[in-house]
Structure formats: structure tokens, C-alpha cells
Scaffold this motif. Structure first.
Motif, PDB file in Angstrom:
ATOM      1  N   VAL A  47      46.934  43.169  39.041  1.00 39.83           N
ATOM      2  CA  VAL A  47      47.059  44.630  38.992  1.00 39.83           C
ATOM      3  C   VAL A  47      48.312  45.025  38.217  1.00 39.83           C
ATOM      4  CG1 VAL A  47      47.449  46.705  40.386  1.00 39.83           C
ATOM      5  CG2 VAL A  47      45.730  45.016  41.114  1.00 39.83           C
ATOM      6  N   VAL A  48      49.438  44.389  38.532  1.00 42.17           N
ATOM      7  CA  VAL A  48      50.705  44.790  37.893  1.00 42.17           C
ATOM      8  C   VAL A  48      50.692  44.546  36.386  1.00 42.17           C
ATOM      9  CG1 VAL A  48      52.037  42.639  38.150  1.00 42.17           C
ATOM     10  CG2 VAL A  48      53.211  44.843  38.283  1.00 42.17           C
ATOM     11  N   GLN A  49      49.833  43.657  35.921  1.00 43.90           N
ATOM     12  CA  GLN A  49      49.766  43.383  34.486  1.00 43.90           C
ATOM     13  C   GLN A  49      48.903  44.388  33.722  1.00 43.90           C
ATOM     14  OE1 GLN A  49      49.807  39.019  33.428  1.00 43.90           O
ATOM     15  NE2 GLN A  49      49.332  38.901  35.617  1.00 43.90           N
ATOM     16  N   ASN A  50      48.143  45.196  34.448  1.00 45.81           N
ATOM     17  CA  ASN A  50      47.330  46.214  33.799  1.00 45.81           C
ATOM     18  C   ASN A  50      48.241  47.308  33.242  1.00 45.81           C
ATOM     19  OD1 ASN A  50      45.907  48.984  33.957  1.00 45.81           O
ATOM     20  ND2 ASN A  50      44.219  47.517  33.875  1.00 45.81           N
ATOM     21  N   ARG A  51      48.010  47.712  32.004  1.00 45.61           N
ATOM     22  CA  ARG A  51      48.879  48.675  31.330  1.00 45.61           C
ATOM     23  C   ARG A  51      48.623  50.129  31.734  1.00 45.61           C
ATOM     24  NH1 ARG A  51      47.799  44.733  27.545  1.00 45.61           N
ATOM     25  NH2 ARG A  51      46.044  45.804  26.608  1.00 45.61           N
ATOM     26  N   THR A  52      47.583  50.376  32.527  1.00 44.30           N
ATOM     27  CA  THR A  52      47.223  51.762  32.842  1.00 44.30           C
ATOM     28  C   THR A  52      47.485  52.139  34.300  1.00 44.30           C
ATOM     29  OG1 THR A  52      44.931  51.306  33.499  1.00 44.30           O
ATOM     30  CG2 THR A  52      45.376  51.620  31.127  1.00 44.30           C
ATOM     31  N   ILE A  53      48.028  51.242  35.090  1.00 43.96           N
ATOM     32  CA  ILE A  53      48.188  51.578  36.511  1.00 43.96           C
ATOM     33  C   ILE A  53      49.063  52.825  36.672  1.00 43.96           C
ATOM     34  CG2 ILE A  53      47.713  49.300  37.487  1.00 43.96           C
ATOM     35  CD1 ILE A  53      50.770  48.856  37.678  1.00 43.96           C
ATOM     36  N   PRO A  54      48.651  53.692  37.573  1.00 43.37           N
ATOM     37  CA  PRO A  54      49.424  54.925  37.770  1.00 43.37           C
ATOM     38  C   PRO A  54      50.747  54.675  38.488  1.00 43.37           C
ATOM     39  CG  PRO A  54      47.463  54.900  39.179  1.00 43.37           C
ATOM     40  CD  PRO A  54      47.424  53.663  38.344  1.00 43.37           C
ATOM     41  N   PHE A  55      51.628  55.645  38.388  1.00 43.19           N
ATOM     42  CA  PHE A  55      52.945  55.536  39.012  1.00 43.19           C
ATOM     43  C   PHE A  55      52.849  55.271  40.509  1.00 43.19           C
ATOM     44  CE2 PHE A  55      55.159  58.386  35.609  1.00 43.19           C
ATOM     45  CZ  PHE A  55      55.116  57.331  34.714  1.00 43.19           C
ATOM     46  N   GLU A  56      51.860  55.878  41.177  1.00 40.46           N
ATOM     47  CA  GLU A  56      51.700  55.655  42.623  1.00 40.46           C
ATOM     48  C   GLU A  56      51.498  54.170  42.930  1.00 40.46           C
ATOM     49  OE1 GLU A  56      49.198  59.481  41.857  1.00 40.46           O
ATOM     50  OE2 GLU A  56      49.874  57.750  40.740  1.00 40.46           O
ATOM     51  N   VAL A  57      50.734  53.508  42.096  1.00 39.38           N
ATOM     52  CA  VAL A  57      50.471  52.075  42.280  1.00 39.38           C
ATOM     53  C   VAL A  57      51.743  51.276  42.023  1.00 39.38           C
ATOM     54  CG1 VAL A  57      49.166  50.103  41.378  1.00 39.38           C
ATOM     55  CG2 VAL A  57      48.016  52.293  41.792  1.00 39.38           C
ATOM     56  N   MET A  58      52.476  51.661  40.992  1.00 36.28           N
ATOM     57  CA  MET A  58      53.744  50.974  40.710  1.00 36.28           C
ATOM     58  C   MET A  58      54.692  51.084  41.895  1.00 36.28           C
ATOM     59  SD  MET A  58      54.630  51.946  36.798  1.00 36.28           S
ATOM     60  CE  MET A  58      53.421  51.852  35.496  1.00 36.28           C
ATOM     61  N   ARG A  59      54.737  52.251  42.513  1.00 46.99           N
ATOM     62  CA  ARG A  59      55.642  52.444  43.657  1.00 46.99           C
ATOM     63  C   ARG A  59      55.246  51.563  44.838  1.00 46.99           C
ATOM     64  NH1 ARG A  59      55.546  57.921  41.522  1.00 46.99           N
ATOM     65  NH2 ARG A  59      57.637  58.344  40.728  1.00 46.99           N
ATOM     66  N   VAL A  60      53.958  51.438  45.079  1.00 50.90           N
ATOM     67  CA  VAL A  60      53.498  50.564  46.167  1.00 50.90           C
ATOM     68  C   VAL A  60      53.852  49.113  45.849  1.00 50.90           C
ATOM     69  CG1 VAL A  60      51.466  49.673  47.380  1.00 50.90           C
ATOM     70  CG2 VAL A  60      51.652  52.121  46.914  1.00 50.90           C
ATOM     71  N   LEU A  61      53.607  48.688  44.634  1.00 49.27           N
ATOM     72  CA  LEU A  61      53.914  47.310  44.251  1.00 49.27           C
ATOM     73  C   LEU A  61      55.419  47.031  44.310  1.00 49.27           C
ATOM     74  CD1 LEU A  61      51.431  46.870  41.266  1.00 49.27           C
ATOM     75  CD2 LEU A  61      51.276  45.802  43.534  1.00 49.27           C
ATOM     76  N   ALA A  62      56.225  48.023  43.986  1.00 47.81           N
ATOM     77  CA  ALA A  62      57.678  47.846  44.032  1.00 47.81           C
ATOM     78  C   ALA A  62      58.163  47.618  45.455  1.00 47.81           C
ATOM     79  CB  ALA A  62      58.385  49.063  43.444  1.00 47.81           C
ATOM     80  N   SER A  63      57.478  48.208  46.412  1.00 45.91           N
ATOM     81  CA  SER A  63      57.919  48.072  47.804  1.00 45.91           C
ATOM     82  C   SER A  63      57.168  47.001  48.577  1.00 45.91           C
ATOM     83  CB  SER A  63      57.815  49.414  48.532  1.00 45.91           C
ATOM     84  OG  SER A  63      56.474  49.846  48.573  1.00 45.91           O
ATOM     85  N   GLN A  64      55.983  46.619  48.119  1.00 42.60           N
ATOM     86  CA  GLN A  64      55.181  45.659  48.879  1.00 42.60           C
ATOM     87  C   GLN A  64      54.817  44.386  48.133  1.00 42.60           C
ATOM     88  OE1 GLN A  64      51.803  47.449  50.721  1.00 42.60           O
ATOM     89  NE2 GLN A  64      53.009  49.039  51.690  1.00 42.60           N
TER      90      GLN A  64
END
Length: 132
Positions: A47-64
Motif C-alpha cells: 500500500v505505501v508504495q502506491n503513488r496515489t494513496i490519500p493523505f488519510e492512508v499515509m497518516r494511518v500508516l505513519a502511526s500504525q
């Protein structure tokens, strides 16, 4: 557009280069990204390698996300501004070093990292502030 978590997983595991390219570049609804993050945690790295992930997803990945996921996230130039600061305070020196090296990291964040307790992180930040 990717329509389900199972479709995304199939694209990631495909032997076809065009399928793998889709897993990196195609958009998906927020519900698909959330399903992958929370129910298929092993695929957070994909998921994190996908270039289109929305900011909400980035925030979840940053914390989890695990350290590797967070370090890949820290390399993204399209991070929301709050994540540069958030990831600069990560417990992992690898993540902090990737934020220090990211050319889009705001100067004030890089300045703070120049005083990091980890010598490698501080060296990268100082180099960003004073390139040779």
C-alpha cells in the motif's frame, strides 16, 4: 481503478509487469485502502508504495505501520506537511534519517534533525542544510 483488497493483492502478486505497475499507480477508494491496512497488514508495504494513496492512508500508516513501512513513507515527496514533523520524531533512526534526506522536508524540521541524538540522522540533516 482498483475495486477491492483482493484485486490489489492479486495485482501485487502477479507475474505480469503491467499488473504490478497498476498496483503502484492505480487509485482505489478509501475503503479498499482501509481494508488492506487493517485486515491484510502484511500488505501495508505494498500500500505505501502506491503513488496515489490519500493523505488519510499515509497518516494511518505513519502511526500504525512497521519501521519499513514508515521509512518508505518518509521518502515520499507528496507527504502532508504534518507528517514531515511527525515522522521526524519517530522512534526509528532509519525513519528520521529518511525524513532528513527527503528534499521536500521543511527547513525547520531538517534543522531540528541536525541535533538528533543519532549521529547518522544528524549528519544527513546537516548535509541537507549545508550541501558541499
Amino acid at each position: 481503478m482498483i475495486k477491492s483488497a483482493n484485486e490489489f493483492i492479486s495485482l501485487c502478486h502477479s507475474k505480469d509487469e503491467s499488473d504490478v505497475a497498476r498496483s503502484l499507480a492505480d487509485e482505489a477508494p478509501l475503503s479498499v485502502w482501509e481494508d488492506l491496512i487493517f485486515n491484510f497488514k502484511i500488505h501495508q508495504i505494498d500500500v505505501v508504495q502506491n503513488r496515489t494513496i490519500p493523505f488519510e492512508v499515509m497518516r494511518v500508516l505513519a502511526s500504525q505501520g512497521d519501521e519499513l513501512v514508515r521509512s518508505i513513507l518518509a521518502e515520499k515527496r507528496r507527504l502532508p506537511i504534518d507528517l514531515f514533523d511527525f515522522l521526524s520524531k519517530d522512534s526509528s533512526s532509519l525513519v528520521r534519517k529518511k525524513i532528513a534526506a527527503n528534499k521536500k522536508t521543511p527547513a525547520d524540521v531538517v534543522k531540528n534533525l541536525a541535533n538528533d541524538g543519532d549521529d547518522d540522522v544528524a549528519r544527513v540533516a546537516r548535509f541537507r542544510l549545508n550541501p558541499v
